[in-house]
Write an enzyme that holds these catalytic residues in place. Structure first.
Site, short mmCIF file in Angstrom:
data_model
loop_
_atom_site.label_atom_id
_atom_site.label_comp_id
_atom_site.label_asym_id
_atom_site.label_seq_id
_atom_site.Cartn_x
_atom_site.Cartn_y
_atom_site.Cartn_z
CG ASN A 66 -2.21 0.81 0.94
OD1 ASN A 66 -2.38 1.38 -0.13
ND2 ASN A 66 -3.08 0.87 1.93
CG HIS A 116 -9.14 1.77 6.60
ND1 HIS A 116 -7.93 2.41 6.76
CD2 HIS A 116 -8.96 0.91 5.56
CE1 HIS A 116 -7.07 1.95 5.87
NE2 HIS A 116 -7.67 1.05 5.13
#
Length: 431
Positions: A277, A314
């Site tokens: 990521n 998130h």
């Protein structure tokens, strides 16, 4: 009902084929590159999320308005940050469920990073201009069409470029460099099953490691597909200044979100942070971590970047917060103990032995694969009851390792592996 071409034909007196010909010729001009990109990206979003497209459209409209009103003030970043993060969190509140959702919030969370990053870049550019320290990283406020193309660039839903990189791509600066350019081993349900509970303690950890590895491969595969599309567009050329880093002049990894070589050879969790990521980690480092310097404490800055931003970004599920807390504890533990190993000369000499070195490599691979799976359990299962059950079945081994490691490993290892003192200098001989 008249279509747009028919309406233009009636208004101008020209035939419809003539209007289509003129529009097609105009579409080839650089001015229309942004229009083509925006229309293509909008079509992709419509295909995936239907009329939920309006969420990203509102983000574009709000960003354009903020740029008009606050581009020359200190309010641009806080206003943009609060609006986009607030909108995303409200979206999470109304759409969240017990599973990982593929809804409009998934691409929108990436878009939020890009638009907040744009606000930071515009603000930083303004500060450099006031100080008369402009450089090639300074950007101007984008037009509405350019902002739409930046938002809806087809290859950037998962791996989003900065506006500076996007502008260089559209202007053709990368063109000369870019011409010609699995099934699951262990399923989620198995970790929640009675069969998993009956497995041996060691085998449970092996299964968690394999499950975690294939879970990571899901992300890697989609990132590589997205990166491939960006490479074909010609967006990914690395234009770093000579001396900034070693790179091939034609390297095309500018939008890479995974460093496969580093990932497959991990021997510590720091390698996961470095290789997995990449775009999001870079964004957080530039726009969050470095801007928490005023705390004058790296631990607090790290916590702020991981828990106060990434976890909230998130969503609201407890699993996100536990996963990022586990990441914080394991990275901190490794940073505490790694220098102790490096400063012990006897251990370093042992590592020169091929057999000992191979044994250490196998041990570290087991450690990183198994406990990467451990850290992923809350992230995948999300709800407290599910990830707590898996942890309980494994007797909280990973949590115990990381928490105790942060407290006890450093003094214990210092006692076992003290740094070797340099040999005393020989006394000079007197003639």
């Amino acid at each position: 009902m008249l279509n747009p071409v028919e309406a233009l034909a009636n208004a101008s007196g020209a035939s419809q084929p003539a209007i289509r010909l003129i529009l097609s010729v105009l579409a080839a001009y650089p001015l229309s590159a942004n229009l083509f990109i925006a229309c293509t990206g909008i079509a992709i979003v419509l295909f995936n999320y239907g009329f939920d497209l309006y969420h990203s459209a509102l983000a574009v409209a709000a960003t354009y308005l903020f740029n008009l009103l606050f581009a020359t003030s200190n309010l641009l970043v806080p206003v943009s940050f609060c609006y986009h993060m607030g909108y995303l969190l409200v979206g999470y509140y109304f759409t969240t469920s017990e599973t990982y959702d593929i809804k409009w919030t998934m691409p929108h969370c990436v878009l939020v990073l890009r638009l907040i990053g744009l606000a930071f870049d515009i603000s930083d550019s303004r500060e450099k201009e006031l100080q008369k320290k402009t450089d090639d990283k300074c950007i101007s406020v984008p037009s509405l069409l350019e902002l739409m193309a930046f938002t809806y660039f087809p290859a950037s839903v998962l791996v989003g470029p900065s506006l500076l990189r996007f502008r260089r791509f559209v202007s053709g600066q990368y063109e000369s460099h870019t011409t010609g350019a699995p099934g699951y081993a262990v399923s989620d349900s198995y970790l929640l099953s009675g069969d998993f509970e009956q497995d041996s303690y060691f085998l449970k950890h092996v299964y968690i490691g394999l499950w975690g590895r294939f879970t990571l491969y899901k992300y890697i595969s989609i990132w590589l597909l997205a990166e491939g599309a960006a490479v074909l567009f010609g967006l990914t050329y690395i234009d770093a200044k000579p001396g900034d880093r070693e790179y091939d002049p034609d390297e095309l990894s500018g939008c890479s979100n995974i460093k496969v070589g580093v990932f497959e050879n991990t021997s510590k969790f720091g390698h996961y942070v470095e290789s997995f990521n990449v775009q999001t980690n870079h964004w957080v480092a530039v726009y969050v971590y470095k801007r928490l310097k005023f705390l004058n404490n790296r631990v607090l800055s790290h916590l702020g970047a991981l828990l106060m931003f990434l976890a909230i970004w998130h969503g609201f599920h407890s699993g996100y917060y536990m996963t990022f807390f586990m990441e914080f504890t394991v990275i901190r533990m490794e940073k505490e103990v790694e220098p102790i190993f490096q400063k012990n000369e006897r251990l370093q000499m042992l590592l020169q032995n091929p057999l000992f070195k191979a044994a250490v490599f196998v041990l570290l691979k087991f450690y990183t694969i198994v406990f990467a799976g451990w850290c992923l359990v809350p992230f995948v299962f999300l709800s407290f009851s599910k990830w707590w059950h898996v942890y309980k079945v494994c007797y909280f081994s990973g949590s115990f390792l990381f928490l105790v490691g942060n407290v006890a490993f450093k003094p214990l290892l210092r006692a076992i592996l003290p740094p070797n003192k340099p040999l005393p200098a020989e006394p000079k001989k007197t003639e």
